[in-house]
Write a protein that holds these residues in place. Structure first.
Motif, mmCIF file in Angstrom:
data_model
loop_
_atom_site.group_PDB
_atom_site.id
_atom_site.type_symbol
_atom_site.label_atom_id
_atom_site.label_comp_id
_atom_site.label_asym_id
_atom_site.label_seq_id
_atom_site.Cartn_x
_atom_site.Cartn_y
_atom_site.Cartn_z
ATOM 1 N N ASP A 1 10.029 1.422 -5.458
ATOM 2 C CA ASP A 1 8.813 0.620 -5.352
ATOM 3 C C ASP A 1 7.668 1.392 -5.978
ATOM 4 O O ASP A 1 7.563 2.615 -5.808
ATOM 5 C CB ASP A 1 8.480 0.330 -3.888
ATOM 6 C CG ASP A 1 9.484 -0.598 -3.237
ATOM 7 O OD1 ASP A 1 9.990 -1.505 -3.925
ATOM 8 O OD2 ASP A 1 9.782 -0.414 -2.041
ATOM 9 N N PHE A 2 6.813 0.677 -6.681
ATOM 10 C CA PHE A 2 5.668 1.275 -7.341
ATOM 11 C C PHE A 2 4.415 0.487 -6.994
ATOM 12 O O PHE A 2 4.475 -0.704 -6.707
ATOM 13 C CB PHE A 2 5.850 1.266 -8.863
ATOM 14 C CG PHE A 2 7.001 2.101 -9.328
ATOM 15 C CD1 PHE A 2 6.828 3.446 -9.609
ATOM 16 C CD2 PHE A 2 8.259 1.549 -9.478
ATOM 17 C CE1 PHE A 2 7.888 4.223 -10.035
ATOM 18 C CE2 PHE A 2 9.324 2.315 -9.902
ATOM 19 C CZ PHE A 2 9.140 3.657 -10.175
ATOM 20 N N ASP A 3 3.271 1.164 -7.046
ATOM 21 C CA ASP A 3 1.973 0.513 -6.951
ATOM 22 C C ASP A 3 1.435 0.390 -8.364
ATOM 23 O O ASP A 3 1.570 1.311 -9.179
ATOM 24 C CB ASP A 3 1.004 1.342 -6.098
ATOM 25 C CG ASP A 3 1.412 1.387 -4.629
ATOM 26 O OD1 ASP A 3 2.007 0.398 -4.141
ATOM 27 O OD2 ASP A 3 1.136 2.407 -3.976
ATOM 28 N N GLY B 1 13.673 -7.112 -11.525
ATOM 29 C CA GLY B 1 12.404 -7.063 -10.816
ATOM 30 C C GLY B 1 11.614 -8.295 -11.183
ATOM 31 O O GLY B 1 12.153 -9.226 -11.792
ATOM 32 N N PRO B 2 10.326 -8.327 -10.849
ATOM 33 C CA PRO B 2 9.536 -9.506 -11.207
ATOM 34 C C PRO B 2 9.318 -9.579 -12.715
ATOM 35 O O PRO B 2 9.151 -8.563 -13.374
ATOM 36 C CB PRO B 2 8.217 -9.281 -10.472
ATOM 37 C CG PRO B 2 8.121 -7.801 -10.319
ATOM 38 C CD PRO B 2 9.530 -7.319 -10.150
ATOM 39 N N ALA C 1 8.953 5.284 -2.135
ATOM 40 C CA ALA C 1 9.441 4.727 -3.399
ATOM 41 C C ALA C 1 10.912 4.341 -3.361
ATOM 42 O O ALA C 1 11.347 3.484 -4.092
ATOM 43 C CB ALA C 1 9.203 5.718 -4.530
ATOM 44 N N GLY C 2 11.706 4.966 -2.523
ATOM 45 C CA GLY C 2 13.141 4.693 -2.487
ATOM 46 C C GLY C 2 13.902 5.820 -3.158
ATOM 47 O O GLY C 2 14.523 6.628 -2.515
ATOM 48 N N GLU D 1 8.631 -3.869 -7.442
ATOM 49 C CA GLU D 1 9.931 -3.360 -7.008
ATOM 50 C C GLU D 1 10.939 -3.519 -8.139
ATOM 51 O O GLU D 1 11.116 -4.605 -8.678
ATOM 52 C CB GLU D 1 10.440 -4.112 -5.782
ATOM 53 C CG GLU D 1 11.803 -3.597 -5.316
ATOM 54 C CD GLU D 1 12.371 -4.381 -4.152
ATOM 55 O OE1 GLU D 1 12.739 -3.759 -3.160
ATOM 56 O OE2 GLU D 1 12.445 -5.625 -4.254
ATOM 57 N N ILE D 2 11.582 -2.422 -8.505
ATOM 58 C CA ILE D 2 12.636 -2.432 -9.516
ATOM 59 C C ILE D 2 13.956 -2.469 -8.772
ATOM 60 O O ILE D 2 14.170 -1.730 -7.800
ATOM 61 C CB ILE D 2 12.559 -1.188 -10.428
ATOM 62 C CG1 ILE D 2 11.183 -1.098 -11.103
ATOM 63 C CG2 ILE D 2 13.675 -1.199 -11.459
ATOM 64 C CD1 ILE D 2 10.829 -2.279 -11.984
ATOM 65 N N THR D 3 14.882 -3.338 -9.220
ATOM 66 C CA THR D 3 16.173 -3.501 -8.556
ATOM 67 C C THR D 3 17.313 -3.250 -9.531
ATOM 68 O O THR D 3 17.124 -3.220 -10.746
ATOM 69 C CB THR D 3 16.320 -4.926 -7.986
ATOM 70 O OG1 THR D 3 16.247 -5.870 -9.066
ATOM 71 C CG2 THR D 3 15.252 -5.225 -6.946
#
Length: 184
Positions: free
Chosen positions: A133-135, A45-46, A106-107, A66-68
């Motif tokens: 995905d998270f806020d 992720g970032p 969120a996925g 976003e976590i990948t």
């Protein structure tokens, strides 16, 4: 012809057995993974996410996080991993700095409970895939410059995950001209 005494034979045999034992135990001694044949999936992720201070009025802006996961399955026709997967985000490092919540879509099936978020999914496709995905918003009362880290891990039967961490930092707002707003 060389003469070898029984004592020399015993010493040579003991030495060979000791070397064989060290070679056999070598991977254990240097910390090799217990399941070296397990596929290794990499979480990502970032590296950093910036959030603005919690506003005095109105709703806070919520940048996306976003976590990948990357599954490097070399088989071009491979289906990836097909079992149950659990992803855990340790949120203790951002306590008092930011608040993380699953985004509307969120996925994965994700829930936030206190100092962690847990996501459940089935399977990991080959290549790079989104986990969830998270806020992220600044925590009420957090100050500019406050920073914390979210640690992300994964678990599944027969799979090893490379963990990931991302930093969240509260940064000053900028006005329309790009200048910092607020005290310096």
């Amino acid at each position: 012809m060389t003469r070898i005494s029984p004592r020399t034979v015993l010493r040579r045999t003991a030495g060979r057995l000791a070397v064989a034992g060290l070679l056999a135990a070598g991977p254990l001694a240097v910390g090799a993974p217990a399941h070296a044949a397990d596929p290794v999936l990499t979480l990502g992720g970032p590296a950093e996410t910036a959030v603005h201070p919690y506003p005095a009025t109105g709703s806070p802006q919520a940048p996306a996080l976003e976590i990948t996961v990357h599954n490097p399955d070399p088989d071009p026709d491979g289906a990836g991993y097909e079992g149950e997967v659990t992803y855990t985000l340790d949120l203790a490092g951002i306590e008092g700095v930011a608040v993380l919540t699953p985004a509307g879509d969120a996925g994965s099936d994700c829930e936030t409970d206190g100092p962690q978020a847990v996501c459940h999914d089935h399977g990991v496709y080959t290549g790079l895939s989104a986990v969830a995905d998270f806020d992220v918003v600044a925590a009420e009362g957090s100050e500019e410059g406050a920073t914390g880290t979210i640690e992300v891990t994964g678990s599944a039967d027969g799979v090893t995950f490379t963990p990931f961490s991302t930093r969240v930092t509260v940064v000053p707002r900028a006005d329309e001209t790009g200048r910092r707003c607020g005290p310096r």
